[in-house]
Design a protein around this motif. Structure first.
Motif, PDB file in Angstrom:
ATOM      1  N   PHE A  38       0.982  -0.974  -0.180  1.00 15.95           N
ATOM      2  CA  PHE A  38      -0.344  -0.288   0.112  1.00 15.95           C
ATOM      3  C   PHE A  38       0.697   1.122   0.155  1.00 15.95           C
ATOM      4  N   GLN A 106      -2.095   0.794 -10.012  1.00 15.09           N
ATOM      5  CA  GLN A 106      -2.823   1.746  -9.165  1.00 15.09           C
ATOM      6  C   GLN A 106      -4.537   2.085  -9.408  1.00 15.09           C
ATOM      7  N   ASP A 107      -4.565   2.002 -10.027  1.00 19.59           N
ATOM      8  CA  ASP A 107      -6.405   1.267 -10.243  1.00 19.59           C
ATOM      9  C   ASP A 107      -6.496  -0.069 -10.225  1.00 19.59           C
ATOM     10  N   SER A 108      -5.687  -1.302  -9.783  1.00 18.79           N
ATOM     11  CA  SER A 108      -5.755  -2.127  -9.091  1.00 18.79           C
ATOM     12  C   SER A 108      -5.737  -2.389  -7.425  1.00 18.79           C
ATOM     13  N   SER A 110      -6.361   0.134  -5.983  1.00 14.73           N
ATOM     14  CA  SER A 110      -7.265   0.955  -5.295  1.00 14.73           C
ATOM     15  C   SER A 110      -8.780   0.470  -5.603  1.00 14.73           C
ATOM     16  N   LYS A 113      -7.759  -1.540  -1.802  1.00 16.28           N
ATOM     17  CA  LYS A 113      -7.840  -1.088  -0.558  1.00 16.28           C
ATOM     18  C   LYS A 113      -9.388  -0.681  -1.298  1.00 16.28           C
ATOM     19  N   ASP A 114     -10.029  -0.177  -1.663  1.00 14.03           N
ATOM     20  CA  ASP A 114     -11.948  -0.676  -1.122  1.00 14.03           C
ATOM     21  C   ASP A 114     -12.424  -1.865  -0.926  1.00 14.03           C
TER      22      ASP A 114
END
Length: 247
Positions: A38, A106-108, A110, A113-114
């Motif tokens: 992270f 970064q998209d993955s 995110s 993390k969500d």
């Protein structure tokens, strides 16, 4: 933000474990492994004297390694079944360990993390995350096909409730002699029949933990003789004790 310690997710094509302060022993795993921090870099060891730092890395199946994460830094361990479509996309025998571009992840990340900070934990969400990870730039794009007979055998093994599954039963079911089956199974999977049966028991036990069973219950659900046997097998595959995922 929700205060989290760890989280485990499960799907038909693999799973995700997110935790912090991870220091593992050397271990090998049958699944393809993507590890993403992270934040701060983590240290990956392929031997006691060979260490590199990564933000994100793809590790092919059956590669011996250990890991040490930065203190208080969350890290996602993503395990993808090699013979799934997602696994086939990531399989790359030319690069046993591949550094991944963290900016392109970064998209993955995110999505991860969500999922981690939410109270939702469906298999569909986890599978969507694994599919997204499998499409990362730098992964092998060569189309790979596994022998249909071995795919059928693997499904039969994973679906079996027989605690002492014998190779002759599976080889007959896929119309192969035992000797031919054993050779082809090892060629296609990288594992012997016995090791894959043990792997299938481990997956069943992990799924039992995912469904909120304790380790004793999970060991018997998976077909292990007792909890110590599950603990030994888990540590051989992940380098940590199974109690770590229950924190």
């Amino acid at each position: 933000m929700i205060n989290k310690i760890s989280k485990i997710g499960f799907s038909k094509i693999g799973g995700i474990f997110i935790g912090k302060d991870i220091v593992s022993d050397f271990h090998k795993h049958y699944a393809l492994t993507v590890i993403v921090s992270f934040g701060k870099l983590f240290s990956l060891y392929t031997s006691k004297d060979n260490q590199d730092d990564y933000q994100a890395v793809l590790i092919q199946k059956n590669i011996d390694f250990s890991i040490e994460t930065c203190k208080n830094e969350y890290v996602a361990f993503i395990h993808i079944v090699p013979y799934s479509e997602a696994g086939m996309r990531l399989t790359d025998n030319a690069h046993p360990i591949l550094k991944l571009d963290s900016l392109k992840l970064q998209d993955s990340l995110s999505l991860i993390k969500d999922w981690f900070y939410s109270n939702v934990n469906t298999q569909e969400i986890v599978e969507n995350i694994l599919d997204a990870i499998s499409l990362i730039t730098g992964a092998c794009k060569e189309k790979k096909v596994m022998d249909d007979r071995i795919l059928k055998a693997m499904t039969l093994i994973m679906d079996s409730e027989d605690e002492k599954l014998h190779v002759d039963k599976i080889s007959v079911a896929v119309n192969l002699s035992i000797s031919h089956f054993n050779r082809l199974f090892k060629k296609e999977t990288g594992l012997t029949f016995r090791r894959f049966v043990l792997h299938s028991k481990l997956i069943k036990s992990i799924f039992a933990v995912y469904e909120n069973n304790n380790l004793t219950e999970a060991s018997f659900i998976g077909g292990f003789s007792d909890q110590p046997h599950l603990t030994r097998t888990f540590k051989e595959n992940f380098g940590i004790k199974p109690s770590t995922i229950l924190k």
